[in-house]
Motif scaffolding. Sequence first.
Motif, PDB file in Angstrom:
ATOM      1  N   ALA A  41     -37.558 -15.528  18.109  1.00  0.00           N
ATOM      2  CA  ALA A  41     -37.112 -16.479  18.815  1.00  0.00           C
ATOM      3  C   ALA A  41     -35.825 -16.022  19.370  1.00  0.00           C
ATOM      4  O   ALA A  41     -35.537 -16.563  20.537  1.00  0.00           O
ATOM      5  N   THR A  42     -34.929 -15.422  18.880  1.00  0.00           N
ATOM      6  CA  THR A  42     -33.458 -15.187  19.372  1.00  0.00           C
ATOM      7  C   THR A  42     -33.852 -13.909  20.285  1.00  0.00           C
ATOM      8  O   THR A  42     -33.125 -13.766  21.396  1.00  0.00           O
ATOM      9  N   LEU A  76     -30.032 -21.944  16.311  1.00  0.00           N
ATOM     10  CA  LEU A  76     -31.693 -21.593  15.764  1.00  0.00           C
ATOM     11  C   LEU A  76     -31.346 -21.114  14.732  1.00  0.00           C
ATOM     12  O   LEU A  76     -32.165 -21.323  13.401  1.00  0.00           O
TER      13      LEU A  76
END
Lengths: 240, 48
Positions: free
Chosen positions: A105-106, B17
């Motif tokens: 995701a990053t 996140l």
Amino acid sequence: MQQFANPTRFLSLANRALPTIWVVTIILFAIGLYGALVSAPPDYQQGETVRIMFVHVPAAWLAMLVYTVMALASAVAIIFRHPLADVAAKTAAPIGAVFCFLALATGSLWGKPMWGAWWVWDARLTSMFVLFLLYVGYIAIWQAIEEPTRAAMIARIVALVGFVNIPIIKFSVDWWNTLHQPASVLRMDGSTIDWSIRWPLLVLGLAYSFLFLALHLMSMRSEIATRKLRNLQIARSGEA
Amino acid sequence: MDWNADHASFVAAAYALSLAFIAGLIIYVFSRDARARKRLAQFQETKK
């Protein structure tokens, strides 16, 4: 090493070590995040976006390290039949899956401004995605198969076969022509990253490692308690 | 960190996140550990 295969001795050691490990983890995260967000300069090409690297790279390192731990534990379970080896492999998987998801995701959040795409099917990204699927599959085996001995045997095989993917991830940037940059920290001829950016990366890598150690010891402790409870319940139902 | 720089929102999203998932993982592990040890203690208590 043999003496720690005894769950009682392991629990005693884990209970004594955990407070220190948590304190070290918090200190390392504080220093690492200061380095990542305050001390490190912006990159001359990437600008501030380079700071994503400080959370992306340690997550990717840990995703590979945790799977290696699972494969080693599975090998130990098959060869030596240590009572804690399956517990170690099983409890590491959800932690590794989270690190793997965070790496993907990053990485995607870095890829959009730098490459102009959230995702590309290049060798490094694809092999990392395969690692995530391996984690999910491994966890699903333990969830789906009710008989623990059978689940353990299948899970060990999946962990060992899936380990083939780890060197593929590491060397994918050398073996294939990829959009992903080649190795820049762990290289035979030394790192290509300036120290001002490298030290926060290394500290955060250590912080993620200590976080894994703390969470893994706690997960193993709860898994041992769950198994002990199940054995006691079976013994009681046998007495009745 | 210059929060007004180009693509700063991507940096913020990556850290947010990471924080959210790591915090979620820590909460999951702590609650599972507490629940498992409590259930075992309760069972051993009723056994006595």
